[in-house]
Design a protein around this motif. Structure first.
Motif, PDB file in Angstrom:
ATOM      1  N   ILE A   1      44.451-105.913 -40.263  1.00 30.62           N
ATOM      2  CA  ILE A   1      45.172-105.728 -39.003  1.00 30.62           C
ATOM      3  C   ILE A   1      46.349-104.776 -39.210  1.00 30.62           C
ATOM      4  O   ILE A   1      46.533-103.810 -38.472  1.00 30.62           O
ATOM      5  CB  ILE A   1      45.691-107.067 -38.470  1.00 30.62           C
ATOM      6  N   ALA A   2      47.162-105.075 -40.246  1.00 32.60           N
ATOM      7  CA  ALA A   2      48.353-104.262 -40.499  1.00 32.60           C
ATOM      8  C   ALA A   2      47.991-102.801 -40.744  1.00 32.60           C
ATOM      9  O   ALA A   2      48.642-101.889 -40.219  1.00 32.60           O
ATOM     10  CB  ALA A   2      49.120-104.835 -41.694  1.00 32.60           C
ATOM     11  N   SER A   3      46.954-102.570 -41.528  1.00 38.30           N
ATOM     12  CA  SER A   3      46.559-101.198 -41.847  1.00 38.30           C
ATOM     13  C   SER A   3      46.116-100.436 -40.602  1.00 38.30           C
ATOM     14  O   SER A   3      46.504 -99.280 -40.386  1.00 38.30           O
ATOM     15  CB  SER A   3      45.428-101.219 -42.874  1.00 38.30           C
ATOM     16  N   THR A   4      45.330-101.098 -39.749  1.00 34.24           N
ATOM     17  CA  THR A   4      44.824-100.427 -38.552  1.00 34.24           C
ATOM     18  C   THR A   4      45.941-100.155 -37.559  1.00 34.24           C
ATOM     19  O   THR A   4      46.021 -99.076 -36.972  1.00 34.24           O
ATOM     20  CB  THR A   4      43.722-101.280 -37.897  1.00 34.24           C
ATOM     21  N   VAL A   5      46.832-101.134 -37.359  1.00 36.50           N
ATOM     22  CA  VAL A   5      47.941-100.950 -36.430  1.00 36.50           C
ATOM     23  C   VAL A   5      48.909 -99.899 -36.961  1.00 36.50           C
ATOM     24  O   VAL A   5      49.486 -99.117 -36.190  1.00 36.50           O
ATOM     25  CB  VAL A   5      48.662-102.290 -36.173  1.00 36.50           C
ATOM     26  N   ARG A   6      49.060 -99.837 -38.279  1.00 32.68           N
ATOM     27  CA  ARG A   6      49.939 -98.815 -38.860  1.00 32.68           C
ATOM     28  C   ARG A   6      49.425 -97.410 -38.544  1.00 32.68           C
ATOM     29  O   ARG A   6      50.197 -96.521 -38.187  1.00 32.68           O
ATOM     30  CB  ARG A   6      50.029 -99.002 -40.376  1.00 32.68           C
ATOM     31  N   GLU A   7      48.118 -97.214 -38.648  1.00 31.16           N
ATOM     32  CA  GLU A   7      47.555 -95.904 -38.326  1.00 31.16           C
ATOM     33  C   GLU A   7      47.711 -95.593 -36.835  1.00 31.16           C
ATOM     34  O   GLU A   7      47.996 -94.456 -36.459  1.00 31.16           O
ATOM     35  CB  GLU A   7      46.086 -95.866 -38.726  1.00 31.16           C
ATOM     36  N   PHE A   8      47.538 -96.612 -35.991  1.00 30.59           N
ATOM     37  CA  PHE A   8      47.735 -96.410 -34.555  1.00 30.59           C
ATOM     38  C   PHE A   8      49.177 -95.997 -34.267  1.00 30.59           C
ATOM     39  O   PHE A   8      49.435 -95.072 -33.493  1.00 30.59           O
ATOM     40  CB  PHE A   8      47.394 -97.694 -33.813  1.00 30.59           C
ATOM     41  N   ALA A   9      50.138 -96.680 -34.908  1.00 29.39           N
ATOM     42  CA  ALA A   9      51.545 -96.351 -34.699  1.00 29.39           C
ATOM     43  C   ALA A   9      51.862 -94.943 -35.179  1.00 29.39           C
ATOM     44  O   ALA A   9      52.621 -94.205 -34.543  1.00 29.39           O
ATOM     45  CB  ALA A   9      52.435 -97.368 -35.414  1.00 29.39           C
ATOM     46  N   SER A  10      51.254 -94.554 -36.306  1.00 23.93           N
ATOM     47  CA  SER A  10      51.492 -93.221 -36.849  1.00 23.93           C
ATOM     48  C   SER A  10      50.920 -92.132 -35.952  1.00 23.93           C
ATOM     49  O   SER A  10      51.540 -91.084 -35.750  1.00 23.93           O
ATOM     50  CB  SER A  10      50.879 -93.122 -38.250  1.00 23.93           C
TER      51      SER A  10
END
Length: 448
Positions: A96-105
């Protein structure tokens, strides 16, 4: 758990894949993945998944109506308490964290500067957030959401990673999910059947949790907004401040002191007579389009009180979970500061060498890293206890104190490490500094 979708209508058993895989299943069918380049990472995590949902009514003509009859409210299950002290996120939570981090970036960071100037999130941002299923992370699976069990840790990780893009835009993205989470945790069967379906579609309503009030020494557990009983329900009078998405929100969860009972939370639709909003841009969090919510003789039905059977404990728990979310936002923004200043001080030269060779600079960067890890661990520990159904009041208070104090220090140090550049809008650190000052002030708005 039982799934009635088997062949010939026979129930089939399937293992709970965990919240992380549920989020990925929701993401796998989203066209947004192709736009932001996340298709391959998600497909590596889950192949051949399908996505179900329905198209919610348009915001302009939305009417919250009960779509089904629930016998009892649905709640996320509480995980078993662990005897092992381990705050390492599970593989699903890390996914979850990895995917949301890419979305935020990809989505938040590039839009942050303009959103700060506009005092509003970019058009379509909430729809993109909804495509990732973030509004339904805390909604029980039996109601169409993603939660197989309570996961405050997942909520903290999502808030942290979104804030690494921009805290103001993270607040705008998370404001509707605060309302859906509140309904999942405390709403009765009728409230869940009436309001939660709108959050499960591709166009969820803008919504906000409004606790903050414009007065000195504000205590969120003692609201000045008043609710009085009437023959057909309640009448509310008062003002809430710094409400995210105030001007566009269609639904509010508002705290008020109910005469003869104590403080509680009320569901208020934006088109109710007596509800008025006005813009209230602040020093930070400008991208969240904060505003004031005025309640002038607002009349509500008797069914508008959230968590009627739980008493005043609902507001107390709401405040604690909200403060945990703000701690997570602080951790994410502080991480952005650290990630930005390290390459800056290594590349910036003075007197023929990088400024990071100076002890005063190196020690200050080290302090940021040390304080950030303390903030993160304190926040994760409080969230872990909340998730397991253990007492977390003390842990939340410690986390909030640490994040409010050290977060502001990290923001100030980030500006200082950039020297004169830290004072200019050319670099985002000055915006992060302004946002971090909100941690010790803000109440409500977000929830884990």
């Amino acid at each position: 758990m039982t799934d009635n979708g088997g062949p010939n209508g026979n129930p089939v058993k399937r293992d709970a894949m965990g919240l992380g895989m549920a989020v990925v299943k929701r993401m796998a069918g989203s066209s947004l993945l192709d736009k932001v380049g996340l298709r391959k990472p998600v497909e590596r995590a889950l192949v051949g998944s399908t996505r179900a949902g329905f198209q919610a009514a348009g915001a302009a003509s939305r009417a919250f109506t009960k779509v089904s009859k629930l016998r009892a409210p649905a709640r996320p299950a509480t995980p078993n308490a662990s005897a092992t002290f381990d705050l390492t996120p599970t593989e699903d939570e890390q996914l979850i964290a990895s995917t949301v981090r890419e979305f935020a970036s990809e989505q938040l960071r590039p839009a942050a500067a303009q959103a700060n100037e506009d005092c509003a999130p970019p058009d379509g941002l909430l729809a993109k957030t909804a495509e990732l299923g973030l509004h339904t992370v805390a909604v029980p699976e039996e109601l169409g959401g993603l939660a197989t069990e309570r996961s405050a840790i997942a909520g903290v990780l999502i808030a942290e990673e979104l804030a690494r893009g921009d805290m103001g835009l993270a607040l705008a993205c998370l404001a509707p999910s605060a309302v859906s989470t509140a309904l999942s945790l405390w709403g009765d069967a009728d409230q869940q059947a009436t309001y939660l379906p709108a959050f499960l579609g591709e166009r969820p309503p803008a919504a906000a949790l409004a606790l903050q009030e414009p007065r000195a020494l504000f205590d969120p557990r003692q609201p000045r907004t008043r609710a009085r009983r009437t023959p057909d329900g309640y009448r509310l009078d008062g003002t809430k401040s710094l409400v995210p998405l105030a001007g566009s929100a269609e639904l509010f969860v508002v705290s008020a002191e109910l005469e003869g009972r104590g403080p509680g939370l009320f569901l208020i639709e934006a088109n109710t007579r007596g509800v008025r909003t006005e813009p209230e841009p602040a020093m930070g969090l400008r991208a969240a389009a904060t505003g004031q919510l005025h309640l002038d003789g607002v009349r509500l039905a008797g069914s508008s009180l959230l968590g009627m059977a739980a008493g005043t404990e609902v507001l107390t728990e709401c405040v604690r979970l909200s403060r945990l979310a703000w701690c997570a936002l602080a951790v994410g923004t502080a991480q952005s500061v650290l990630d930005y200043v390290v390459p800056y001080v290594n590349e910036r030269e003075a007197f023929g060498e990088p400024v990071s060779h100076r002890q005063g600079v190196a020690f200050r960067v080290a302090d940021i890293g040390t304080e950030l890890e303390g903030m993160r661990l304190a926040t994760y520990r409080a969230a872990s206890r909340a998730q397991q159904g253990l007492s977390y009041a003390r842990e939340t208070a410690l986390a909030r104190t640490l994040c409010a104090e050290k977060g502001m220090t990290i923001g100030s140090d980030g500006v200082q490490l950039l020297g004169g550049h830290g004072f200019t809008k050319e670099h985002p650190v000055e915006r992060w500094y302004r946002d971090l000052r909100a941690i010790g002030l803000m109440e409500g708005a977000v929830l884990v």
